[in-house]
Design a protein around this motif. Structure first.
Motif, PDB file in Angstrom:
ATOM      1  N   LEU A 136       0.806  -1.228   0.000  1.00 55.29           N
ATOM      2  CA  LEU A 136       0.000   0.000   0.000  1.00 55.29           C
ATOM      3  C   LEU A 136       0.834   1.271   0.000  1.00 55.29           C
ATOM      4  O   LEU A 136       0.392   2.305  -0.513  1.00 55.29           O
ATOM      5  N   SER A 137       2.030   1.222   0.607  1.00 58.03           N
ATOM      6  CA  SER A 137       2.812   2.447   0.734  1.00 58.03           C
ATOM      7  C   SER A 137       4.297   2.122   0.745  1.00 58.03           C
ATOM      8  O   SER A 137       4.726   1.097   1.296  1.00 58.03           O
ATOM      9  N   LEU A 138       5.081   3.028   0.135  1.00 58.26           N
ATOM     10  CA  LEU A 138       6.538   2.925   0.116  1.00 58.26           C
ATOM     11  C   LEU A 138       7.120   4.278   0.488  1.00 58.26           C
ATOM     12  O   LEU A 138       6.591   5.319   0.080  1.00 58.26           O
ATOM     13  N   ALA A 139       8.196   4.263   1.267  1.00 59.26           N
ATOM     14  CA  ALA A 139       8.881   5.509   1.628  1.00 59.26           C
ATOM     15  C   ALA A 139      10.368   5.220   1.720  1.00 59.26           C
ATOM     16  O   ALA A 139      10.786   4.315   2.442  1.00 59.26           O
ATOM     17  N   CYS A 140      11.154   5.978   0.982  1.00 57.75           N
ATOM     18  CA  CYS A 140      12.607   5.782   0.954  1.00 57.75           C
ATOM     19  C   CYS A 140      13.261   6.736   1.940  1.00 57.75           C
ATOM     20  O   CYS A 140      12.934   7.929   2.007  1.00 57.75           O
ATOM     21  N   SER A 141      14.199   6.225   2.720  1.00 59.36           N
ATOM     22  CA  SER A 141      14.913   7.046   3.688  1.00 59.36           C
ATOM     23  C   SER A 141      15.739   8.111   2.974  1.00 59.36           C
ATOM     24  O   SER A 141      16.290   7.852   1.898  1.00 59.36           O
ATOM     25  N   SER A 153      19.729   4.505   1.990  1.00 62.23           N
ATOM     26  CA  SER A 153      20.219   3.167   2.313  1.00 62.23           C
ATOM     27  C   SER A 153      19.098   2.159   2.565  1.00 62.23           C
ATOM     28  O   SER A 153      19.337   0.956   2.549  1.00 62.23           O
ATOM     29  N   SER A 154      17.877   2.642   2.817  1.00 60.56           N
ATOM     30  CA  SER A 154      16.786   1.729   3.146  1.00 60.56           C
ATOM     31  C   SER A 154      15.452   2.339   2.757  1.00 60.56           C
ATOM     32  O   SER A 154      15.368   3.538   2.451  1.00 60.56           O
ATOM     33  N   PHE A 155      14.427   1.505   2.789  1.00 61.21           N
ATOM     34  CA  PHE A 155      13.073   1.991   2.557  1.00 61.21           C
ATOM     35  C   PHE A 155      12.100   1.180   3.399  1.00 61.21           C
ATOM     36  O   PHE A 155      12.382   0.025   3.762  1.00 61.21           O
ATOM     37  N   VAL A 156      10.971   1.805   3.738  1.00 61.20           N
ATOM     38  CA  VAL A 156       9.931   1.110   4.485  1.00 61.20           C
ATOM     39  C   VAL A 156       8.831   0.713   3.516  1.00 61.20           C
ATOM     40  O   VAL A 156       8.563   1.400   2.519  1.00 61.20           O
ATOM     41  N   CYS A 157       8.210  -0.407   3.841  1.00 63.07           N
ATOM     42  CA  CYS A 157       7.208  -0.987   2.965  1.00 63.07           C
ATOM     43  C   CYS A 157       6.006  -1.398   3.804  1.00 63.07           C
ATOM     44  O   CYS A 157       6.151  -2.104   4.803  1.00 63.07           O
ATOM     45  N   SER A 158       4.827  -0.934   3.405  1.00 59.42           N
ATOM     46  CA  SER A 158       3.597  -1.313   4.087  1.00 59.42           C
ATOM     47  C   SER A 158       2.894  -2.391   3.275  1.00 59.42           C
ATOM     48  O   SER A 158       2.532  -2.169   2.114  1.00 59.42           O
ATOM     49  N   ALA A 159       2.740  -3.563   3.873  1.00 57.28           N
ATOM     50  CA  ALA A 159       2.080  -4.691   3.200  1.00 57.28           C
ATOM     51  C   ALA A 159       0.790  -5.027   3.934  1.00 57.28           C
ATOM     52  O   ALA A 159       0.755  -5.064   5.166  1.00 57.28           O
ATOM     53  N   GLN A 190      15.379  -7.879   3.807  1.00 60.47           N
ATOM     54  CA  GLN A 190      14.578  -7.302   4.875  1.00 60.47           C
ATOM     55  C   GLN A 190      15.409  -7.175   6.139  1.00 60.47           C
ATOM     56  O   GLN A 190      16.072  -8.122   6.563  1.00 60.47           O
ATOM     57  N   GLN A 191      15.380  -5.977   6.757  1.00 60.00           N
ATOM     58  CA  GLN A 191      16.134  -5.746   7.981  1.00 60.00           C
ATOM     59  C   GLN A 191      15.318  -6.093   9.220  1.00 60.00           C
ATOM     60  O   GLN A 191      15.819  -6.740  10.125  1.00 60.00           O
ATOM     61  N   LEU A 192      14.081  -5.617   9.265  1.00 58.75           N
ATOM     62  CA  LEU A 192      13.254  -5.897  10.440  1.00 58.75           C
ATOM     63  C   LEU A 192      11.794  -5.629  10.132  1.00 58.75           C
ATOM     64  O   LEU A 192      11.446  -5.039   9.103  1.00 58.75           O
ATOM     65  N   GLN A 193      10.945  -6.059  11.061  1.00 59.82           N
ATOM     66  CA  GLN A 193       9.507  -5.810  10.998  1.00 59.82           C
ATOM     67  C   GLN A 193       9.114  -5.000  12.211  1.00 59.82           C
ATOM     68  O   GLN A 193       9.420  -5.368  13.347  1.00 59.82           O
ATOM     69  N   PHE A 194       8.455  -3.865  11.993  1.00 59.44           N
ATOM     70  CA  PHE A 194       8.050  -2.995  13.090  1.00 59.44           C
ATOM     71  C   PHE A 194       6.860  -3.596  13.832  1.00 59.44           C
ATOM     72  O   PHE A 194       6.012  -4.279  13.242  1.00 59.44           O
ATOM     73  N   SER A 195       6.816  -3.289  15.104  1.00 60.18           N
ATOM     74  CA  SER A 195       5.695  -3.726  15.930  1.00 60.18           C
ATOM     75  C   SER A 195       4.559  -2.718  15.802  1.00 60.18           C
ATOM     76  O   SER A 195       4.759  -1.510  15.995  1.00 60.18           O
ATOM     77  N   LEU A 196       3.371  -3.197  15.451  1.00 57.70           N
ATOM     78  CA  LEU A 196       2.193  -2.343  15.306  1.00 57.70           C
ATOM     79  C   LEU A 196       1.222  -2.658  16.433  1.00 57.70           C
ATOM     80  O   LEU A 196       0.606  -3.719  16.466  1.00 57.70           O
ATOM     81  N   GLU A 197       1.110  -1.736  17.376  1.00 62.53           N
ATOM     82  CA  GLU A 197       0.218  -1.906  18.519  1.00 62.53           C
ATOM     83  C   GLU A 197      -1.023  -1.052  18.316  1.00 62.53           C
ATOM     84  O   GLU A 197      -0.948   0.037  17.725  1.00 62.53           O
ATOM     85  N   PRO A 198      -2.207  -1.493  18.781  1.00 60.58           N
ATOM     86  CA  PRO A 198      -2.450  -2.695  19.600  1.00 60.58           C
ATOM     87  C   PRO A 198      -2.550  -3.981  18.793  1.00 60.58           C
ATOM     88  O   PRO A 198      -2.517  -5.059  19.352  1.00 60.58           O
ATOM     89  N   GLU A 199      -2.671  -3.868  17.441  1.00 56.98           N
ATOM     90  CA  GLU A 199      -2.760  -5.070  16.622  1.00 56.98           C
ATOM     91  C   GLU A 199      -2.195  -4.760  15.247  1.00 56.98           C
ATOM     92  O   GLU A 199      -2.198  -3.607  14.810  1.00 56.98           O
ATOM     93  N   PRO A 200      -1.701  -5.768  14.533  1.00 57.85           N
ATOM     94  CA  PRO A 200      -1.200  -5.541  13.170  1.00 57.85           C
ATOM     95  C   PRO A 200      -2.310  -5.025  12.271  1.00 57.85           C
ATOM     96  O   PRO A 200      -3.388  -5.620  12.198  1.00 57.85           O
ATOM     97  N   VAL A 201      -2.058  -3.930  11.627  1.00 54.29           N
ATOM     98  CA  VAL A 201      -3.082  -3.279  10.821  1.00 54.29           C
ATOM     99  C   VAL A 201      -2.441  -2.739   9.555  1.00 54.29           C
ATOM    100  O   VAL A 201      -1.222  -2.465   9.518  1.00 54.29           O
ATOM    101  N   ALA A 202      -3.249  -2.576   8.513  1.00 49.93           N
ATOM    102  CA  ALA A 202      -2.740  -2.054   7.245  1.00 49.93           C
ATOM    103  C   ALA A 202      -2.354  -0.585   7.384  1.00 49.93           C
ATOM    104  O   ALA A 202      -3.150   0.240   7.842  1.00 49.93           O
ATOM    105  N   ILE A 203      -1.128  -0.262   6.994  1.00 49.86           N
ATOM    106  CA  ILE A 203      -0.629   1.115   7.008  1.00 49.86           C
ATOM    107  C   ILE A 203      -0.887   1.721   5.629  1.00 49.86           C
ATOM    108  O   ILE A 203      -0.406   1.212   4.612  1.00 49.86           O
ATOM    109  N   ASN A 204      -1.637   2.814   5.584  1.00 43.67           N
ATOM    110  CA  ASN A 204      -2.007   3.429   4.311  1.00 43.67           C
ATOM    111  C   ASN A 204      -0.976   4.410   3.785  1.00 43.67           C
ATOM    112  O   ASN A 204      -0.828   4.569   2.568  1.00 43.67           O
ATOM    113  N   CYS A 205      -0.263   5.102   4.687  1.00 41.45           N
ATOM    114  CA  CYS A 205       0.630   6.174   4.257  1.00 41.45           C
ATOM    115  C   CYS A 205       1.827   6.265   5.190  1.00 41.45           C
ATOM    116  O   CYS A 205       1.722   5.982   6.395  1.00 41.45           O
TER     117      CYS A 205
END
Length: 680
Positions: free
Chosen positions: A437-442, A446-452, A485-500
């Motif tokens: 759904l979303s991509l953002a390059c640092s 050197s890296s980018f975040v990816c919302s799946a 892949q370097q890591l997976q962020f923790s999404l609290e309170p539950e894993p949810v789709a990140i739009n932006c």
């Protein structure tokens, strides 16, 4: 003016009929019917000059300028000759720069120009350093020539020439408009017209059997017209050591920022006088403008009446009048220099982004077609990317900026080289969360975040409208160099789709907006969530850091544009309700009950270079608001217009005082509006 133009048209029509030029007369009638201005069209003159430049017609360009010089410029007083010469020099440089930027004829056309113009230019000091231009491998990177390759220089030069011609037409009474007068005054009027016969130079032929008593009238323009050339080359040549930002700032606000206790430099004094007269002209409302009538035999000076002409011609170069959304006023922060259309897409746009350098644009439509294109000096498609799998997200890499990240609906992210026109890598993200759904390059590159996100409950890749219950999602960090892949962020309170998603300027902070209405702020040095709060009733569609990065702005499904303090979790600094056509879902209706609905995917708002104004979507084009500290939080200042379908995503590429606004709509059209910031 209108009646005088109509009479002149009749004279031209009679002449063509007497000469038997029937086909020409038909074309004339067709163009007259299509003409709505009923007056002199300076914008058409500018368009014709640009056409000569784009077609590399050097002979036509020279002949057209010589005609203007012979019929217009030579009738000015000698004090304006330097201004005319500098505008001509800028026009030739505009031609040369265009020959270099079009790579297919770069060497041949550039050398051809200097060969044909050598005798004329070799003795001119301002051209002394330009003869080496054809032999420099990359002149756009040379400090001496790089300012001329910027879109800001070309737009500013064209506006300068437009303004000069507009004032010239208004000062010179090319057509004498007769008014209904009592019969007792007709003889005096006739004598008056005879005395002013020399001013009707457009209607006169070039026959040499004029009366011996006729003399050429030298017209006097307003004092500030002598300084109009500063919008061309003069300020760019002032100092090659100054950075581009300081040079362009001098073009608009150097006089207003000049301290009064400093020694008065002649150039500074000249600019101060120009700005003072310009403000006086713009500050007088048209309703108070008296209509001056000069004495018999005198040439009427421009005076206050020129403010209307300058107002309209400054506000829009290509639209033939005031820009949409209202004319220029004293408080107007921007002038719309031009608006161009990119129409290579055939379906609704999802994403439209300018790269970090401001040279290229990548646009993605709902059919999965990606166009990479440039807009300086002309719009030109550089690459077309076709995808068998649906594409949902797009982002430019920061280092190098030629790379493009493409997120699909089948769990893959592609790294595409726009110069080589090929895929470098294809990364498999997660089969259980296939929608990227979303991509953002640092900013470091050197890296980018990816919302799946997982598939919606209907099983489709992208359903509209979205389900009220948020689907599962992941937020991942990938290394650009190792493509792992370097890591997976923790999404609290539950894993949810990140739009932006959006980084701050140095990449130390990451802000995200999710389908559960929560904004999360991540510390990218520790790779953990610093804070989170419920921001909207419904999904968060778009988030961005403010200019000072002390706050975050967001737009949500509830139609609100909210500013949040990141130092105090969940504290609002401002809250503004936007129209539905600014926040979505976007609706396009047609015949026979046709209705197309599109949920927001791309950026819904973008800031200018100083973070004081924001560009949003609307049903007819982009809307620019001024950010205020009070209520309401947004103050509308300019409507860009130009669209016939709802605008679904925007971007604002700011280059010092000249910014480029992109507005993309559901009919596949992308409008590129060039703005000039007015400094107070």
């Amino acid at each position: 003016m209108g009646s005088a133009v109509e009479r002149t048209d009749e004279h031209v029509r009679e002449y063509l009929m007497y000469r038997g030029f029937t086909s020409t007369m038909k074309h004339l009638d067709t163009e007259i019917k299509a003409d709505k201005e009923k007056g002199f069209r300076v914008d058409k003159i500018i368009d014709q000059l640009q056409q000569f430049v784009l077609n590399f017609d050097l002979f036509g360009l020279k002949e057209y300028w010589l005609y203007l010089d012979r019929r217009l410029f030579c009738r000015l007083e000698d004090v304006y000759r330097s201004t005319v010469n500098k505008l001509r020099t800028s026009l030739y440089r505009y031609y040369v720069i265009n020959t270099i930027q079009v790579t297919s004829c770069r060497a041949r056309k550039t050398q051809e120009f200097f060969q044909k113009q050598a005798l004329e230019l070799q003795s001119q000091v301002e051209w002394r350093d330009w003869f080496i231009l054809p032999f420099i491998p990359t002149p756009e990177q040379n400090p001496a020539f790089s300012p001329y390759f910027s879109r800001q220089w070309s737009d500013t030069f064209l506006v300068s020439l437009h303004n000069f011609l507009s004032v010239l037409f208004q000062c010179m009474h090319i057509l004498w408009s007769h008014k209904t007068q009592p019969s007792s005054n007709r003889i005096q009027t006739g004598n008056y017209i005879l005395r002013r016969r020399s001013t009707l130079f457009v209607l006169q032929t070039e026959s040499r059997d004029q009366r011996e008593g006729d003399v050429m009238v030298h017209h006097k323009l307003p004092v500030y017209v002598q300084n109009m050339d500063r919008l061309g080359d003069t300020e760019l040549q002032a100092s090659t050591s100054e950075p581009a930002s300081s040079q362009s700032q001098q073009l608009t606000n150097q006089s207003t920022n000049q301290p009064t206790n400093q020694p008065s430099h002649p150039r500074h004094k000249r600019i101060q006088e120009h700005e003072k007269e310009r403000k006086e002209l713009f500050s007088k409302p048209p309703s108070q403008t008296p209509e001056k009538k000069g004495d018999a035999g005198e040439v009427e000076p421009l005076g206050e009446a020129s403010s209307d002409s300058l107002d309209s011609c400054s506000n829009s170069r290509s639209c033939g009048g005031a820009a949409e959304g209202g004319g220029l006023s004293v408080e107007q922060p921007f002038i719309k220099l031009s608006q161009e259309e990119y129409g290579e897409h055939h379906s609704s746009i999802m994403h439209c982004r300018v790269d970090c350098s401001g040279r290229r644009v990548a646009s993605l439509d709902v059919d999965g077609v990606i166009k990479v294109w440039s807009f300086n000096p002309i719009m030109q498609t550089k690459a077309t990317i076709m995808s068998k799998s649906p594409l949902l997200s797009l982002e430019w890499a920061t280092k190098p900026d030629r790379l493009l990240l493409l997120g699909s609906g089948v769990g893959t992210v592609r790294l595409y080289d726009t110069d080589a026109k090929k895929n470098l890598y294809e990364m498999n993200i997660d089969e259980t969360h296939p929608r990227i759904l979303s991509l953002a390059c640092s900013p470091s590159g050197s890296s980018f975040v990816c919302s799946a996100a997982a598939l919606s409950r209907s099983g489709s890749v992208d359903s509209a409208p979205r389900l009220p219950i948020p689907v599962s999602g992941q937020l991942l960090l990938w290394d650009t160099k190792t493509v792992k892949q370097q890591l997976q962020f923790s999404l609290e309170p539950e894993p949810v789709a990140i739009n932006c998603t959006a980084f701050n300027h140095n990449g130390n902070l990451l802000v995200t907006g999710a389908a559960d209405g929560v904004i999360r702020l991540f510390d990218m040095q520790r790779y953990e969530s610093a804070m989170s709060w419920r921001a909207h009733d419904g999904e968060v569609y778009s988030v961005e850091f403010s200019y000072d990065e002390n706050t975050v702005f967001s737009i949500g499904e509830d139609g609100k544009f909210i500013q949040w303090n990141i130092h105090r979790c969940g504290v609002k600094q401002s809250d503004q309700v936007l129209p539905q056509d600014a926040t979505g879902p976007f609706i396009l209706s047609g015949y026979s009950g046709y209705k197309q609905v599109q949920v927001p995917r791309g950026r819904l708002f973008a800031f200018d270079s100083e973070g004081q104004h924001v560009l949003t979507c609307s049903s007819t084009g982009g809307l620019i608001y001024r950010l205020t500290n009070g209520e309401p939080a947004l103050e509308s200042v300019l409507s860009l217009g130009g669209h016939k379908a709802p605008v679904v995503t925007v971007d604002w590429c700011s280059a010092v005082d000249c910014g480029t606004c992109l507005t993309a709509s559901m009919d596949g059209k992308i409008k590129l509006s060039t703005l000039l910031a007015q400094k107070s």
